[in-house]
Design an enzyme around this catalytic site. Structure first.
Site, PDB file in Angstrom:
ATOM      1  N   SER A   1       2.283   4.931 -11.853  1.00 34.21           N
ATOM      2  CA  SER A   1       1.527   3.695 -11.692  1.00 34.21           C
ATOM      3  C   SER A   1       0.393   3.680 -12.706  1.00 34.21           C
ATOM      4  O   SER A   1      -0.471   4.556 -12.695  1.00 34.21           O
ATOM      5  CB  SER A   1       0.961   3.657 -10.264  1.00 34.21           C
TER       6      SER A   1
ATOM      7  N   HIS B   1       5.357   1.487 -13.579  1.00 32.27           N
ATOM      8  CA  HIS B   1       4.902   0.584 -12.520  1.00 32.27           C
ATOM      9  C   HIS B   1       3.526   0.050 -12.902  1.00 32.27           C
ATOM     10  O   HIS B   1       2.586   0.823 -13.121  1.00 32.27           O
ATOM     11  CB  HIS B   1       4.835   1.365 -11.209  1.00 32.27           C
TER      12      HIS B   1
ATOM     13  N   ASP C   1       0.268  -2.253 -11.983  1.00 29.12           N
ATOM     14  CA  ASP C   1      -0.451  -2.816 -10.847  1.00 29.12           C
ATOM     15  C   ASP C   1      -1.374  -3.935 -11.302  1.00 29.12           C
ATOM     16  O   ASP C   1      -2.428  -3.686 -11.892  1.00 29.12           O
ATOM     17  CB  ASP C   1      -1.253  -1.719 -10.147  1.00 29.12           C
TER      18      ASP C   1
ATOM     19  N   MET D   1      -3.831  -6.841 -10.268  1.00 25.46           N
ATOM     20  CA  MET D   1      -4.689  -7.253  -9.140  1.00 25.46           C
ATOM     21  C   MET D   1      -5.653  -8.345  -9.611  1.00 25.46           C
ATOM     22  O   MET D   1      -6.163  -8.278 -10.731  1.00 25.46           O
ATOM     23  CB  MET D   1      -5.499  -6.060  -8.633  1.00 25.46           C
TER      24      MET D   1
ATOM     25  N   HIS E   1       3.925  -5.013 -10.183  1.00 26.40           N
ATOM     26  CA  HIS E   1       3.513  -5.199  -8.787  1.00 26.40           C
ATOM     27  C   HIS E   1       2.369  -6.204  -8.768  1.00 26.40           C
ATOM     28  O   HIS E   1       1.248  -5.889  -9.150  1.00 26.40           O
ATOM     29  CB  HIS E   1       3.083  -3.823  -8.252  1.00 26.40           C
TER      30      HIS E   1
ATOM     31  N   MET F   1      -0.306  -8.004  -7.120  1.00 22.90           N
ATOM     32  CA  MET F   1      -1.212  -8.079  -5.962  1.00 22.90           C
ATOM     33  C   MET F   1      -2.160  -9.237  -6.226  1.00 22.90           C
ATOM     34  O   MET F   1      -3.364  -9.064  -6.453  1.00 22.90           O
ATOM     35  CB  MET F   1      -1.953  -6.738  -5.801  1.00 22.90           C
TER      36      MET F   1
ATOM     37  N   MET G   1       4.643  -0.610   1.238  1.00 21.32           N
ATOM     38  CA  MET G   1       3.355   0.013   0.909  1.00 21.32           C
ATOM     39  C   MET G   1       3.022   1.088   1.941  1.00 21.32           C
ATOM     40  O   MET G   1       3.085   0.852   3.150  1.00 21.32           O
ATOM     41  CB  MET G   1       2.237  -1.038   0.881  1.00 21.32           C
TER      42      MET G   1
ATOM     43  N   ASP H   1       4.993   2.982  -2.312  1.00 22.32           N
ATOM     44  CA  ASP H   1       3.829   2.975  -3.197  1.00 22.32           C
ATOM     45  C   ASP H   1       2.588   3.318  -2.386  1.00 22.32           C
ATOM     46  O   ASP H   1       2.226   2.600  -1.458  1.00 22.32           O
ATOM     47  CB  ASP H   1       3.705   1.565  -3.805  1.00 22.32           C
TER      48      ASP H   1
HETATM   49  C1  DX5 Z   1      -2.226   0.556  -4.904  1.00 25.51           C
HETATM   50  C2  DX5 Z   1      -1.245   0.531  -6.050  1.00 25.51           C
HETATM   51  C3  DX5 Z   1      -0.585   1.824  -6.326  1.00 25.51           C
HETATM   52  C4  DX5 Z   1      -1.508   2.972  -6.660  1.00 25.51           C
HETATM   53  C5  DX5 Z   1      -0.859   4.248  -6.250  1.00 25.51           C
HETATM   54  O1  DX5 Z   1      -2.539  -0.758  -4.537  1.00 25.51           O
HETATM   55  O2  DX5 Z   1      -0.229  -0.409  -5.785  1.00 25.51           O
HETATM   56  O3  DX5 Z   1       0.435   1.685  -7.285  1.00 25.51           O
HETATM   57  O4  DX5 Z   1      -1.839   3.051  -7.992  1.00 25.51           O
HETATM   58  O5  DX5 Z   1      -1.757   5.286  -6.462  1.00 25.51           O
HETATM   59  P1  DX5 Z   1      -1.738   6.626  -5.591  1.00 25.51           P
HETATM   60  O6  DX5 Z   1      -0.447   7.330  -5.921  1.00 25.51           O
HETATM   61  O7  DX5 Z   1      -2.942   7.350  -6.055  1.00 25.51           O
HETATM   62  O8  DX5 Z   1      -1.785   6.223  -4.148  1.00 25.51           O
HETATM   63 ZN    ZN Z   2       1.616  -0.585  -7.047  1.00 28.21          ZN
END
Ligand code: DX5
Ligand code: ZN
Length: 244
Positions: free
Chosen positions: A19, A44, A46, A48, A77, A79, A148, A182
Site C-alpha cells: 500500500s 495498492h 490509497d 483519500m 482504493h 476512500m 477492511m 486491507d
Molecule cells: C487504510 C489503507 C490501507 C493502509 C494499510 O485506510 O486503506 O491500505 O495503508 O496499512 P497497514 O498495513 O499499516 O494497516
Molecule cells: Zn487501502
C-alpha cells in the site's frame, strides 16, 4: 469477459499488494523499482479525500506518475465521498482496478454499473462495522470485494478479526469473486486471512517499516502459504496456485 488488466491481477493471486501510503513520496520511482524487484505483483494506491475519511492523500497526478514507472497493475482504493466524479480521470491516469466504499454511495448497484462501463476492474469495499448485507446486489456486478480489517483512513492500525468471518462467508457464496483484505496485515494475520479464503493482501506497515522490502514480502508470502489449503482463494487463483 475480463479486461487484460483485471486478468493480470487475477493471474497474481494469491498476492501481496504494497500500500503506497507509508512509502517515500519524494522518490516514487525508486520505491516502485524496489517493490517490483522485491516481488510485489500489484500496487495498492490509497486515495483519500479528507471527507469520506479524515485523512488526505493524493489523486490522479500520482497515479499517472506511477503508471509511467511501472507495468504492474494499479489497484486504486477510493476512500472518497464521490467515487463516480473521479472514476474516469482515474482510469485515464492508469488505474486498473477501482474500488469504492459501499458506505460512500447512495446506490451501490448504480455505482458498480457505471464503473464497469469504464472498462476497468471494479471492487466494492466495506469497513469493519459495516454488515455484509449492505453489499446487496452490487456483489454480482463487481470483480472484487475489499474487506477492511481496520477503519479506512490510516495505516498502522491493529487488525480487526471481524474481517475473517466476512471473508469466509463471501468465499463460501462467491467462489469466483476476488477477495482482498486491507489493514493490519502481517505474517500472522495474513495466514488467517488466507485460511478464510482471501486472494489479495494489502500491506503497509509490515513492508514499509521493515529493513528490507524483499525480506518482508518473502515472509508475507510464507505466511500466505501457511494459511493455504485446498479450497482457499478464488477459483481462478486456486488454479494458478496449483500450477506453481
Ligand atoms: C487504510 C489503507 C490501507 C493502509 C494499510 O485506510 O486503506 O491500505 O495503508 O496499512 P497497514 O498495513 O499499516 O494497516
Ligand atoms: Zn487501502
Amino acid at each position: 469477459m475480463a479486461t487484460a488488466a483485471l486478468q493480470a491481477i487475477r493471474n497474481t493471486v494469491p498476492a501481496v499488494l504494497p500500500s503506497l501510503l507509508l512509502c517515500d513520496f519524494g522518490d516514487l520511482k525508486s520505491e516502485v523499482a524496489e517493490l517490483s524487484a522485491a516481488g510485489a505483483g500489484v500496487l495498492h494506491l490509497d486515495v483519500m479525500d479528507g471527507n469520506f475519511v479524515p485523512n488526505l492523500t493524493y489523486g490522479m497526478p500520482i497515479v499517472e506518475g506511477l503508471r509511467r514507472h511501472t507495468d504492474l497493475p494499479l489497484d486504486v482504493h477510493l476512500m472518497i465521498s464521490d467515487p463516480l466524479a473521479y472514476a474516469k480521470p482515474m482510469v485515464d491516469a492508469g488505474a486498473d482496478m477501482l474500488t469504492f466504499h459501499v458506505e460512500a454511495v447512495r446506490d451501490p448497484v448504480e455505482t458498480a454499473g457505471k464503473l464497469k462501463d469504464l472498462g476497468v476492474g471494479v471492487g466494492i469495499a466495506l469497513n469493519p462495522e459495516t454488515p455484509l448485507a449492505s453489499l446487496g446486489e452490487a456483489l454480482s456486478l463487481v470483480d472484487m470485494a475489499l474487506v477492511m480489517s481496520v477503519e479506512a483512513g490510516f495505516g498502522g492500525q491493529a487488525f480487526n478479526p471481524i474481517a475473517l468471518e466476512k471473508l469466509r462467508l463471501l468465499r463460501q457464496d462467491h467462489p469466483d469473486l476476488l477477495l482482498e483484505i486491507d489493514g493490519g496485515i502481517d505474517v500472522d494475520t495474513i495466514a488467517l486471512a488466507r485460511a478464510a479464503g482471501c486472494d489479495l493482501f494489502v500491506v503497509g506497515s509490515a513492508i514499509f517499516r521493515s529493513d528490507s522490502y524483499a525480506t518482508a514480502i518473502a515472509d508475507l508470502k510464507t505466511g500466505i502459504q501457511a494459511g493455504s489449503g485446498n479450497g482457499n482463494g478464488c477459483a481462478a487463483g486456486q488454479k494458478q496456485e496449483d500450477q506453481s
